[in-house]
Design an enzyme around this catalytic site. Structure first.
Site, PDB file in Angstrom:
ATOM      1  N   HIS A   1     -76.728 -41.582 -19.778  1.00 16.97           N
ATOM      2  CA  HIS A   1     -77.250 -40.853 -20.936  1.00 16.97           C
ATOM      3  C   HIS A   1     -76.262 -39.816 -21.468  1.00 16.97           C
ATOM      4  CE1 HIS A   1     -78.768 -37.543 -18.194  1.00 16.97           C
ATOM      5  NE2 HIS A   1     -78.428 -36.827 -19.244  1.00 16.97           N
TER       6      HIS A   1
ATOM      7  N   ASP B   1     -79.420 -45.144 -14.905  1.00 18.19           N
ATOM      8  CA  ASP B   1     -78.696 -44.076 -15.594  1.00 18.19           C
ATOM      9  C   ASP B   1     -77.347 -43.811 -14.919  1.00 18.19           C
ATOM     10  OD1 ASP B   1     -78.113 -42.035 -17.337  1.00 18.19           O
ATOM     11  OD2 ASP B   1     -79.469 -40.577 -16.409  1.00 18.19           O
TER      12      ASP B   1
ATOM     13  N   GLN C   1     -79.884 -27.962 -17.561  1.00 19.52           N
ATOM     14  CA  GLN C   1     -79.106 -28.418 -18.709  1.00 19.52           C
ATOM     15  C   GLN C   1     -77.620 -28.165 -18.477  1.00 19.52           C
ATOM     16  OE1 GLN C   1     -81.938 -26.551 -19.257  1.00 19.52           O
ATOM     17  NE2 GLN C   1     -83.248 -28.082 -20.198  1.00 19.52           N
ATOM     18  N   GLY C   2     -76.807 -29.215 -18.649  1.00 19.12           N
ATOM     19  CA  GLY C   2     -75.372 -29.105 -18.436  1.00 19.12           C
ATOM     20  C   GLY C   2     -74.894 -29.682 -17.128  1.00 19.12           C
ATOM     21  N   ASP C   3     -75.824 -29.998 -16.226  1.00 20.08           N
ATOM     22  CA  ASP C   3     -75.462 -30.577 -14.934  1.00 20.08           C
ATOM     23  C   ASP C   3     -75.552 -32.095 -14.921  1.00 20.08           C
ATOM     24  OD1 ASP C   3     -74.936 -28.171 -13.615  1.00 20.08           O
ATOM     25  OD2 ASP C   3     -77.039 -27.855 -13.164  1.00 20.08           O
ATOM     26  N   SER C   4     -76.162 -32.682 -15.932  1.00 20.13           N
ATOM     27  CA  SER C   4     -76.320 -34.133 -15.980  1.00 20.13           C
ATOM     28  C   SER C   4     -75.005 -34.840 -15.704  1.00 20.13           C
ATOM     29  CB  SER C   4     -76.824 -34.573 -17.354  1.00 20.13           C
ATOM     30  OG  SER C   4     -78.194 -34.341 -17.487  1.00 20.13           O
TER      31      SER C   4
END
Length: 251
Positions: A66, A111, A204-207
């Protein structure tokens, strides 16, 4: 992170864009990483950090589908061998993206993606080492101690961290995650990790960043309901189901 179909906000990618069925993550409740503690973590950048990744070998980064699905390789750079996403280390360009053919943006199943670099990284440095893969088909045991790391936000809706951070969370039984999110939402291609009481998670930002057990890559930060919420574990791609695919497609 937010969960599609649960009456809340739409899922949000690590770069802050609303993305159907996907969620970004950062580190909540963790600590600043010491040099060499998680040497396989890299920052994916456009004009700034938007996702994490893990070093597989000198030419290949493993990340979440993603994060890069539909992206143009030439717009992405990788910063490695640095504890800061914005400086230090070395920047390399991406020349090719392979998204798993079974990836679904609506369910976040499969994913996982690979990035080919335009030039080889120099590994063996303090903050630049390949992460070992688990055995094909392996599934980390519930209760096992896992580490997730990244430059994501330190609170839900907060700002990203300038320094690499990490947090230790236990693996959560898949049946428990299914009771939290719904049976159909948590597939056997996913694993869960987190504290029942909340307070420790990716955000948010660690994906796209790594989840490791004993220094072995068992998960890729994928999605979840918010960040570090009680009774909602973080959800990660189960790397054990993709070892053969990684080995067949890496450069």
């Amino acid at each position: 992170m937010s969960l599609l179909g649960c009456g809340g906000p739409e899922m949000e990618a690590a770069d802050g864009q609303e993305l159907l069925g996907s969620m970004g993550e950062e580190i909540v409740g963790g600590t600043v990483s010491a040099s060499g503690a998680v040497p396989w973590v890299v920052s994916l950048r456009r004009t700034s950090h938007f996702c994490g990744g893990a070093i597989y070998n000198a030419n290949t980064i493993i990340t979440a589908a993603h994060c890069v699905s539909g992206a143009t390789p030439s717009t992405i750079q990788v910063r490695y061998n640095s504890l800061s996403h914005g400086s230090g280390g070395t920047l390399v360009n991406v020349s090719q993206i392979i998204v798993h053919p079974g990836y679904s943006s609506s369910t976040i199943n499969n994913d996982i993606a690979l990035l080919k670099l335009s030039s080889s990284m120099t590994l063996g440095q303090t903050q630049a080492r390949a992460v070992p893969l688990p055995a094909q088909g392996s599934d980390p045991a519930a209760g096992a101690s896992a580490i997730t790391a990244g430059w994501g936000t330190t609170s839900e809706g907060g700002s990203i961290s300038s320094q690499l951070r990490q947090v230790t969370v236990p693996i959560v039984a898949r049946s428990t995650a299914q009771s939290q999110y719904g049976t159909s939402s948590i597939t056997t291609n996913m694993i869960a990790a987190g504290l029942t009481q909340g307070g420790a998670d990716a955000c948010q930002g660690d994906s796209g960043g790594p989840l490791t057990v004993g220094g072995t890559l068992v998960g890729i930060t994928s999605w979840g309901n918010g960040c570090a919420r009680a009774n909602y574990a973080g959800i990660y791609t189960r790397v054990g189901n993709y070892v053969s695919w990684i080995q067949a497609n890496a450069w």
